[in-house]
Design an enzyme around this catalytic site. Structure first.
Site, PDB file in Angstrom:
ATOM      1  N   LYS A 116       0.807  -1.217   0.000  1.00 43.59           N
ATOM      2  CA  LYS A 116       0.000   0.000   0.000  1.00 43.59           C
ATOM      3  C   LYS A 116       0.842   1.270   0.000  1.00 43.59           C
ATOM      4  O   LYS A 116       0.471   2.268  -0.621  1.00 43.59           O
ATOM      5  CB  LYS A 116      -0.943  -0.008   1.209  1.00 43.59           C
ATOM      6  CG  LYS A 116      -2.025  -1.071   1.148  1.00 43.59           C
ATOM      7  CD  LYS A 116      -2.966  -0.918   2.322  1.00 43.59           C
ATOM      8  CE  LYS A 116      -4.107  -1.913   2.254  1.00 43.59           C
ATOM      9  NZ  LYS A 116      -3.660  -3.284   2.419  1.00 43.59           N
ATOM     10  N   ARG A 297      -7.180  -8.248  -8.695  1.00 43.03           N
ATOM     11  CA  ARG A 297      -7.884  -9.526  -8.862  1.00 43.03           C
ATOM     12  C   ARG A 297      -9.367  -9.242  -9.052  1.00 43.03           C
ATOM     13  O   ARG A 297      -9.799  -8.093  -9.005  1.00 43.03           O
ATOM     14  CB  ARG A 297      -7.701 -10.388  -7.612  1.00 43.03           C
ATOM     15  CG  ARG A 297      -8.091  -9.646  -6.327  1.00 43.03           C
ATOM     16  CD  ARG A 297      -8.094 -10.544  -5.112  1.00 43.03           C
ATOM     17  NE  ARG A 297      -8.154  -9.805  -3.869  1.00 43.03           N
ATOM     18  CZ  ARG A 297      -9.261  -9.293  -3.325  1.00 43.03           C
ATOM     19  NH1 ARG A 297     -10.412  -9.432  -3.961  1.00 43.03           N
ATOM     20  NH2 ARG A 297      -9.227  -8.644  -2.174  1.00 43.03           N
TER      21      ARG A 297
END
Length: 629
Positions: A116, A297
């Protein structure tokens, strides 16, 4: 075009992928652990390969075994689903190096967005707005506490490698920071093998808005509009919808354009989601929406996007992985109606949402909504994995139409006898603020007492059950009915007065059983001497036979038992300690989450069997509390 596909996952997402593959004529190969030997995805696939013991780390996280299974079965490609290895860049590269097709983004794109802190730095460079916070490498607890103080409380601690709400804690004050950081790091290390964290400013009126993006290997990137995933508990999504309530066209254009720039910045190929946090204190405004992270994803909530666009995202994944361009251009995509999804779990909201692994003896699903599930009647919810039973998706021409359709489904379906969150989901959908589209991520916590209570059976619903039993008797059923005043209650010149005693998990009730059944919820016969009544989504399994008493200790006796197999991660008390009701005693890691076990009443710790790091079995005694005089 891919002709054969191995699915490196389990549960409902594996079944979802298999369905599209079968429609496209693609041969499917499933993999399974010991616990999943008879699972639905194994039964549905054309071929299945055993890859190891039940724990995920010994089966579904064993990349070498999965690649070997693909080669042994002649599969051309591997689809990772979500979770497990889906965002593991090293695994993706190993699949490619093995000469197989990876149905997902490039490994470099996964790496770029997988951490992140690095992802946020890249987004800043691409001109995508990000949430204020600390992204530094220094992980000393004192340094992190100091940075949190500079940002200003409340703050959000997030695992650098996190996802799915794991490794995330909201902290209200400096006094709470150390404990929250330790818990966050433990969960992050367990879930991702990386305990590093970042710190963000916690937005006080937050909305979770995410944008579905899709890229191909020809340089094309499109968005498929936004989803609102603001209804959350402990940072895990509960109800998702598309489009987002209150989203103006101007704001939609801005946030979707930012999402496309984010995907282009990492040369993205395949399905992905750009997640944003919005300060909704003054509605959804483009200048108050910030990038949080990218999920490289397919998302759990992808069906709501499919419902409003008419697109099969799994089909797009297979086509793009085969080298084809995107099936549609941006100007060919449009929003059609509204879709809302609820996640149905085998868990007990009235007991702190503790999971309820075990066999599902009865399953009645209303067919008036889309259901994504890997569970059939007689199957078991395993203690080794996420306790999801199904995702339920309702589509309508308007948001209210979709909302009410989903509520109807919840009120006309049953799963049991173990507790589920079905009634909790109904109550969430029925909240006035939700109905009006006034959402934020703290809504569930603010209304938790109303949403997660143990709902008793109403007199009206109980009477309906009694009438159903009597009708069974009149129709010749052979159950041993306990009736008061006789079966028919016949008296000259007087209306029949029949009563019946019913037994449920909340005790015995005696109700009239001599009038027309007017209950509007599900009232279904399961066996000759049992009936199910559903009211506002809450299901009650009733019988004319009292349940046998086991004499087992319960929390009411002060016995704190392990609700499932797991590992003790923390013990907060010692023998002899005085505790108060609700005080945390033990933290248990099970089913991919940490669960706090608390004192049921004021008292003293009489016995302490739990030790940090110990593996415990289902029902093991961890703590015994003696009630205060």
């Amino acid at each position: 075009m891919i002709q054969s596909l191995l699915i490196a996952n389990r549960g409902e997402i594996a079944c979802r992928i298999i369905r599209t593959c079968h429609a496209m004529g693609v041969r499917t190969v499933a993999v399974y652990s010991d616990a999943d030997a008879k699972a639905l995805h194994v039964r549905q696939a054309d071929e299945a390969v055993h890859i190891g013991p039940s724990p995920a780390r010994e089966s579904y996280l064993q990349g070498e075994k999965i690649i070997a299974a693909a080669k042994d079965t002649g599969a051309q490609a591997i689809h990772p689903g979500y979770g497990f290895l889906s965002e593991n860049a090293d695994f993706a590269q190993s699949v490619i190096d093995a000469g197989l097709i990876w149905v997902g983004p490039k490994p470099d794109s996964i790496r770029a967005m997988g951490l992140k802190d690095a992802a946020k730095a890249r987004m800043i460079a691409a001109g995508v707005p990000v949430t204020p916070g600390y992204l530094g490498e220094e992980q000393n607890p004192g340094t992190l506490a100091g940075e949190a103080g500079k940002i200003g409380y409340p703050v959000l601690i997030k695992a650098v490698a996190g996802g799915g709400g794991k490794g995330m804690r909201r902290v209200e004050s400096a006094a709470d920071f150390a404990d929250a950081l330790a818990s966050c790091k433990r969960e992050a290390a367990s879930s991702f093998g990386d305990d590093r964290v970042l710190i963000e400013k916690y937005i006080l009126s937050p909305r979770h808005i995410e944008v579905q993006v899709f890229g191909d290997s020809h340089g094309n990137v499109v968005h498929l509009f936004e989803r609102d995933c603001s209804l959350q508990r402990r940072h895990q999504k509960v109800i998702e919808e598309a489009p987002a309530p209150g989203m103006s066209e101007a704001t939609r254009e801005a946030i979707c354009a930012a999402a496309v720039r984010a995907a282009q910045a990492v040369d993205y190929v395949g399905a992905g989601t750009i997640e944003f946090i919005a300060d909704a204190s003054e509605g959804l405004r483009a200048d108050r929406i910030w990038f949080m992270e990218m999920n490289t994803r397919l998302q759990v909530e992808h069906p709501v996007t499919e419902e409003i666009t008419g697109v099969d995202l799994v089909e797009w994944q297979l086509r793009v992985a085969s080298g084809e361009p995107l099936p549609k251009r941006q100007d060919e995509l449009a929003i059609q109606g509204w879709a809302i999804e609820a996640r149905l779990y085998s868990e007990d909201p009235a007991k702190g949402f503790l999971p309820n692994p075990g066999r599902i003896d009865h399953l009645l699903f209303d067919h008036r909504a889309r259901v994504e599930s890997a569970v059939e009647e007689g199957d078991a919810v395993s203690s080794y994995y996420d306790p999801m039973i199904a995702k339920v998706i309702a589509h309508g021409t308007s948001r209210d139409e979709a909302r009410k359709a989903l509520m109807r489904w919840l009120d006309n379906s049953y799963v049991g006898p173990a507790a589920s969150n079905k009634g909790f989901l109904y109550e969430c959908l029925d909240l006035p603020a939700f109905a009006e589209g006034r959402l934020d991520t703290g809504m569930i916590e603010r209304h938790l007492d109303k949403l997660a209570h143990d709902t008793p059976l109403s007199e009206r619903a109980a009477t309906s059950a009694g009438r159903r039993f009597r009708r069974n008797q009149l129709n010749g059923s052979q159950g041993d009915v306990a009736l008061i005043d006789g079966l028919f209650g016949f008296r000259l010149n007087r209306r029949a007065q029949t009563k019946i005693t019913l037994y449920g998990d909340r005790g015995a009730i005696t109700v009239p059983a001599d009038s027309t059944d007017t209950h509007s919820g599900l009232c279904s016969d399961m066996e000759q001497d049992t009936v199910i009544v559903t009211e506002r989504g809450h299901s009650h399994f009733l019988s004319i036979r009292p349940a046998a008493k086991t004499g087992a200790s319960t929390a009411a006796d002060g016995a704190i038992l392990s609700p499932m197999p797991g590992r003790v991660t923390a013990v907060a008390v010692a023998a002899g300690d005085i505790v108060t009701k609700g005080q945390r005693l033990v933290t248990l890691e099970a089913m991919k989450m940490e669960h706090s076990l608390t004192a049921p009443f004021d008292g003293t710790v009489a016995e302490l069997s739990a030790t940090p790091g110990a593996q415990v079995s289902d029902g093991a005694l961890l703590v015994k509390i003696d009630r205060a005089p």
